[in-house]
Design a protein around this motif. Structure first.
Motif, PDB file in Angstrom:
ATOM      1  N   THR A   1      -4.900  15.028  -7.933  1.00  0.00           N
ATOM      2  CA  THR A   1      -3.895  14.417  -8.811  1.00  0.00           C
ATOM      3  C   THR A   1      -4.504  13.789 -10.062  1.00  0.00           C
ATOM      4  O   THR A   1      -3.785  13.370 -10.956  1.00  0.00           O
ATOM      5  CB  THR A   1      -3.072  13.349  -8.051  1.00  0.00           C
ATOM      6  OG1 THR A   1      -3.966  12.406  -7.456  1.00  0.00           O
ATOM      7  CG2 THR A   1      -2.210  13.990  -6.970  1.00  0.00           C
ATOM      8  N   LYS A   2      -5.830  13.723 -10.131  1.00  0.00           N
ATOM      9  CA  LYS A   2      -6.421  13.230 -11.390  1.00  0.00           C
ATOM     10  C   LYS A   2      -6.353  14.293 -12.483  1.00  0.00           C
ATOM     11  O   LYS A   2      -6.417  13.980 -13.664  1.00  0.00           O
ATOM     12  CB  LYS A   2      -7.860  12.754 -11.169  1.00  0.00           C
ATOM     13  CG  LYS A   2      -8.864  13.845 -10.865  1.00  0.00           C
ATOM     14  CD  LYS A   2     -10.262  13.224 -10.676  1.00  0.00           C
ATOM     15  CE  LYS A   2     -11.290  14.226 -10.208  1.00  0.00           C
ATOM     16  NZ  LYS A   2     -11.443  15.417 -11.055  1.00  0.00           N
TER      17      LYS A   2
ATOM     18  N   ASN B   1      -0.858  13.549  -2.255  1.00  0.00           N
ATOM     19  CA  ASN B   1      -1.601  12.305  -2.004  1.00  0.00           C
ATOM     20  C   ASN B   1      -3.107  12.472  -2.213  1.00  0.00           C
ATOM     21  O   ASN B   1      -3.875  11.569  -1.881  1.00  0.00           O
ATOM     22  CB  ASN B   1      -1.358  11.841  -0.557  1.00  0.00           C
ATOM     23  CG  ASN B   1      -0.135  10.950  -0.453  1.00  0.00           C
ATOM     24  OD1 ASN B   1       0.183  10.204  -1.365  1.00  0.00           O
ATOM     25  ND2 ASN B   1       0.566  11.040   0.664  1.00  0.00           N
ATOM     26  N   ASP B   2      -3.517  13.614  -2.740  1.00  0.00           N
ATOM     27  CA  ASP B   2      -4.943  13.924  -2.867  1.00  0.00           C
ATOM     28  C   ASP B   2      -5.447  13.475  -4.248  1.00  0.00           C
ATOM     29  O   ASP B   2      -5.223  14.149  -5.256  1.00  0.00           O
ATOM     30  CB  ASP B   2      -5.139  15.440  -2.681  1.00  0.00           C
ATOM     31  CG  ASP B   2      -6.613  15.813  -2.596  1.00  0.00           C
ATOM     32  OD1 ASP B   2      -7.429  15.249  -3.338  1.00  0.00           O
ATOM     33  OD2 ASP B   2      -6.937  16.701  -1.783  1.00  0.00           O
TER      34      ASP B   2
ATOM     35  N   VAL C   1      13.262  15.428  -5.698  1.00  0.00           N
ATOM     36  CA  VAL C   1      11.956  15.845  -6.230  1.00  0.00           C
ATOM     37  C   VAL C   1      10.915  14.763  -5.935  1.00  0.00           C
ATOM     38  O   VAL C   1      11.176  13.579  -6.150  1.00  0.00           O
ATOM     39  CB  VAL C   1      12.004  16.044  -7.769  1.00  0.00           C
ATOM     40  CG1 VAL C   1      10.705  16.681  -8.271  1.00  0.00           C
ATOM     41  CG2 VAL C   1      13.196  16.869  -8.184  1.00  0.00           C
ATOM     42  N   GLU C   2       9.763  15.185  -5.451  1.00  0.00           N
ATOM     43  CA  GLU C   2       8.637  14.253  -5.306  1.00  0.00           C
ATOM     44  C   GLU C   2       7.577  14.602  -6.354  1.00  0.00           C
ATOM     45  O   GLU C   2       7.381  15.787  -6.673  1.00  0.00           O
ATOM     46  CB  GLU C   2       8.052  14.326  -3.890  1.00  0.00           C
ATOM     47  CG  GLU C   2       9.010  13.739  -2.859  1.00  0.00           C
ATOM     48  CD  GLU C   2       8.401  13.549  -1.488  1.00  0.00           C
ATOM     49  OE1 GLU C   2       7.327  14.142  -1.204  1.00  0.00           O
ATOM     50  OE2 GLU C   2       8.999  12.810  -0.689  1.00  0.00           O
ATOM     51  N   MET C   3       6.916  13.561  -6.854  1.00  0.00           N
ATOM     52  CA  MET C   3       5.948  13.748  -7.946  1.00  0.00           C
ATOM     53  C   MET C   3       4.720  12.885  -7.721  1.00  0.00           C
ATOM     54  O   MET C   3       4.840  11.790  -7.172  1.00  0.00           O
ATOM     55  CB  MET C   3       6.577  13.331  -9.289  1.00  0.00           C
ATOM     56  CG  MET C   3       7.759  14.171  -9.703  1.00  0.00           C
ATOM     57  SD  MET C   3       8.924  13.260 -10.766  1.00  0.00           S
ATOM     58  CE  MET C   3       9.905  12.414  -9.550  1.00  0.00           C
ATOM     59  N   ALA C   4       3.590  13.373  -8.190  1.00  0.00           N
ATOM     60  CA  ALA C   4       2.364  12.567  -8.176  1.00  0.00           C
ATOM     61  C   ALA C   4       1.335  13.200  -9.101  1.00  0.00           C
ATOM     62  O   ALA C   4       1.290  14.425  -9.226  1.00  0.00           O
ATOM     63  CB  ALA C   4       1.801  12.474  -6.759  1.00  0.00           C
TER      64      ALA C   4
ATOM     65  N   SER D   1       0.834  -1.199   0.000  1.00  0.00           N
ATOM     66  CA  SER D   1       0.000   0.000   0.000  1.00  0.00           C
ATOM     67  C   SER D   1       0.872   1.253   0.000  1.00  0.00           C
ATOM     68  O   SER D   1       0.780   2.084   0.891  1.00  0.00           O
ATOM     69  CB  SER D   1      -0.926   0.009   1.216  1.00  0.00           C
ATOM     70  OG  SER D   1      -0.161  -0.110   2.397  1.00  0.00           O
ATOM     71  N   PHE D   2       1.762   1.340  -0.995  1.00  0.00           N
ATOM     72  CA  PHE D   2       2.562   2.558  -1.134  1.00  0.00           C
ATOM     73  C   PHE D   2       1.662   3.760  -1.413  1.00  0.00           C
ATOM     74  O   PHE D   2       0.631   3.633  -2.096  1.00  0.00           O
ATOM     75  CB  PHE D   2       3.547   2.425  -2.306  1.00  0.00           C
ATOM     76  CG  PHE D   2       4.761   1.589  -2.000  1.00  0.00           C
ATOM     77  CD1 PHE D   2       5.536   1.842  -0.874  1.00  0.00           C
ATOM     78  CD2 PHE D   2       5.141   0.561  -2.844  1.00  0.00           C
ATOM     79  CE1 PHE D   2       6.663   1.077  -0.603  1.00  0.00           C
ATOM     80  CE2 PHE D   2       6.260  -0.208  -2.583  1.00  0.00           C
ATOM     81  CZ  PHE D   2       7.023   0.053  -1.454  1.00  0.00           C
ATOM     82  N   GLU D   3       2.052   4.909  -0.936  1.00  0.00           N
ATOM     83  CA  GLU D   3       1.391   6.151  -1.351  1.00  0.00           C
ATOM     84  C   GLU D   3       1.720   6.402  -2.825  1.00  0.00           C
ATOM     85  O   GLU D   3       2.740   5.921  -3.326  1.00  0.00           O
ATOM     86  CB  GLU D   3       1.907   7.317  -0.503  1.00  0.00           C
ATOM     87  CG  GLU D   3       1.538   7.198   0.969  1.00  0.00           C
ATOM     88  CD  GLU D   3       2.056   8.391   1.792  1.00  0.00           C
ATOM     89  OE1 GLU D   3       2.566   9.361   1.211  1.00  0.00           O
ATOM     90  OE2 GLU D   3       1.934   8.312   3.021  1.00  0.00           O
ATOM     91  N   PRO D   4       0.899   7.199  -3.501  1.00  0.00           N
ATOM     92  CA  PRO D   4       1.167   7.440  -4.931  1.00  0.00           C
ATOM     93  C   PRO D   4       2.380   8.353  -5.196  1.00  0.00           C
ATOM     94  O   PRO D   4       2.802   8.505  -6.339  1.00  0.00           O
ATOM     95  CB  PRO D   4      -0.124   8.095  -5.435  1.00  0.00           C
ATOM     96  CG  PRO D   4      -0.830   8.590  -4.218  1.00  0.00           C
ATOM     97  CD  PRO D   4      -0.397   7.727  -3.074  1.00  0.00           C
ATOM     98  N   ILE D   5       2.939   8.941  -4.158  1.00  0.00           N
ATOM     99  CA  ILE D   5       4.085   9.844  -4.363  1.00  0.00           C
ATOM    100  C   ILE D   5       5.332   9.039  -4.711  1.00  0.00           C
ATOM    101  O   ILE D   5       5.628   8.046  -4.065  1.00  0.00           O
ATOM    102  CB  ILE D   5       4.371  10.663  -3.088  1.00  0.00           C
ATOM    103  CG1 ILE D   5       3.164  11.504  -2.685  1.00  0.00           C
ATOM    104  CG2 ILE D   5       5.596  11.544  -3.281  1.00  0.00           C
ATOM    105  CD1 ILE D   5       3.315  12.205  -1.338  1.00  0.00           C
TER     106      ILE D   5
END
Lengths: 283, 128
Positions: free
Chosen positions: A56-57, A51-52, A24-27, A2-6
């Motif tokens: 992020t859609k 993480n929202d 850099v973090e990305m999502a 269950s990794f976060e999408p980041i």
């Protein structure tokens, strides 16, 4: 699993002739948004936005740690240097990271000193971005404190910095997020908060540049928390009023670190700000 | 006010994390509320003595001066903007901090958490 999408990656850019390894973090997918953290902290301030799923859609968020911050190392030779962030270094770093990421006119969203530099970029490089969301940002804030307090051998600068900035967190913030927010300041490297505050409290060059910003061409929206003692609603309104076409919203139950201290309360204001980042012809 | 300070003293001396934070703090702080002086003498993080003024002889390291109505607002569970922090009181013109400010800043979390002890219990650890 269950990794976060980041996801987090490293890249190296050259700023003022020096190599800087940047974290850099990305999502997300969609319109690119480049996010800037406050002084004395790092990209973790943006964890809830990245993480929202509702955001992020439609947007691809990028948040990076400035050199000396978070997981971005200081440059080679730092051990004998005094870290003092300058407007020029900061502008070049943001532009270099944006280029290295291959972003085409991203929205720029910055908080506090990140909001200040967003407005500097709006004035000097407005065409490099498609909109500016300046959070807890104002033209200039002189220090009422001594920035040297935060880097001295007989005290812990991080703990003092955290205790000081706690004045800017809303009492409506959930306890867990208040302390997550303060932890980043406690972890800040020696002298880094001081060096950021040098930029934030001593460089007033933005004042004379505000009128150069054309928010009718590239949107500028300011967000400010009512509990922010550093950049008060009055400061943000004054700044917005000096920028032709800029808008400003006061967030009643938020402070100086809204995306980190109280993410649920911040979200609708940020979603509204992103929606404003379209020039009328695009809508 | 004295009864509130007495209650804060009891709470402080029964709060292990605050005693740990303040273990190197042994100073006298002047709290002035609406002109009434209270000299708070801390030793190793414990509030050892509350002495009421006026006094011209009692040395103090730093002072927080405010008024009773502002403090009452400060002690609400969710104070209004400006009333939520001792520096907020200064910012909105309802407080003044004098003396050795660096000493205050070095012990800022301890002192701010001590000042918040008159808030409802659930709020005790909220403001640092």
């Amino acid at each position: 699993m269950s990794f976060e999408p980041i996801t987090g990656r490293y890249l190296t850019v050259t700023v003022q002739g020096r190599r800087q390894r940047i974290y850099v973090e990305m999502a997300g997918t969609g319109t690119p948004v480049l996010c800037l953290h406050t002084a004395g902290a790092d990209t973790r301030q943006w964890r809830h936005i990245l993480n929202d799923a509702g955001l992020t859609k439609d947007y691809r968020f990028y948040a990076f740690d400035m050199p000396w911050h978070g997981k971005s190392l200081p440059p080679e030779g730092f051990q004998t240097e005094e870290y003092l962030l300058t407007t020029e270094d900061y502008i070049e770093t943001v532009l270099a990271v944006s280029r290295a990421l291959g972003l085409d006119r991203p929205i720029l969203a910055g908080c506090s000193m990140g909001g200040r530099i967003a407005l500097q970029l709006a004035a000097l490089h407005g065409d490099a971005f498609s909109g500016f969301t300046a959070i807890e940002a104002s033209d200039f804030q002189p220090a009422w404190y001594d920035i040297d307090w935060f880097h001295r051998p007989d005290a812990h600068g991080g703990e003092m910095g955290a205790a000081l900035v706690s004045a800017n967190i809303s009492p409506h913030a959930p306890d867990a997020e208040r302390w997550n927010t303060l932890w980043m300041f406690m972890q800040s490297g020696p002298g880094v908060f001081r060096g950021d505050l040098s930029f934030y409290t001593r460089d007033d060059s933005l004042i004379g540049r505000l009128a150069q910003i054309d928010a009718t061409r590239t949107p500028v929206h300011l967000l400010v928390g009512a509990y922010d003692l550093t950049c008060t609603p009055e400061d943000a309104r004054r700044t917005a009023a000096a920028i032709p076409g800029a808008t400003c919203t006061v967030m009643d139950e938020l402070g100086h670190f809204p995306m980190s201290e109280h993410p649920n309360a911040f979200r609708p204001f940020f979603a509204d700000a992103l929606a404003r980042m379209k020039v009328p012809a695009d809508v | 006010m004295r009864a509130t300070l007495d209650r804060m003293q009891s709470r402080l001396n029964a709060t292990p994390y605050l005693l740990r934070l303040g273990r190197l703090f042994s100073e006298t702080v002047l709290l002035e509320v609406g002109g009434a002086e209270y000299y708070l003498t801390f030793r190793d993080g414990r509030l050892e003595q509350i002495a009421e003024g006026p006094s011209r002889k009692t040395p103090w390291r730093f002072a927080l001066r405010t008024d009773g109505e502002a403090l009452a607002q400060f002690w609400q569970p969710q104070p209004k903007p400006g009333f939520h922090d001792i520096f907020g009181l200064v910012k909105i013109g309802r407080g003044r901090i004098d003396g050795d400010i660096l000493c205050l800043v070095k012990n800022l979390r301890f002192f701010k958490d001590f000042m918040a002890l008159a808030r409802p219990v659930a709020q005790m650890e909220k403001l640092a």
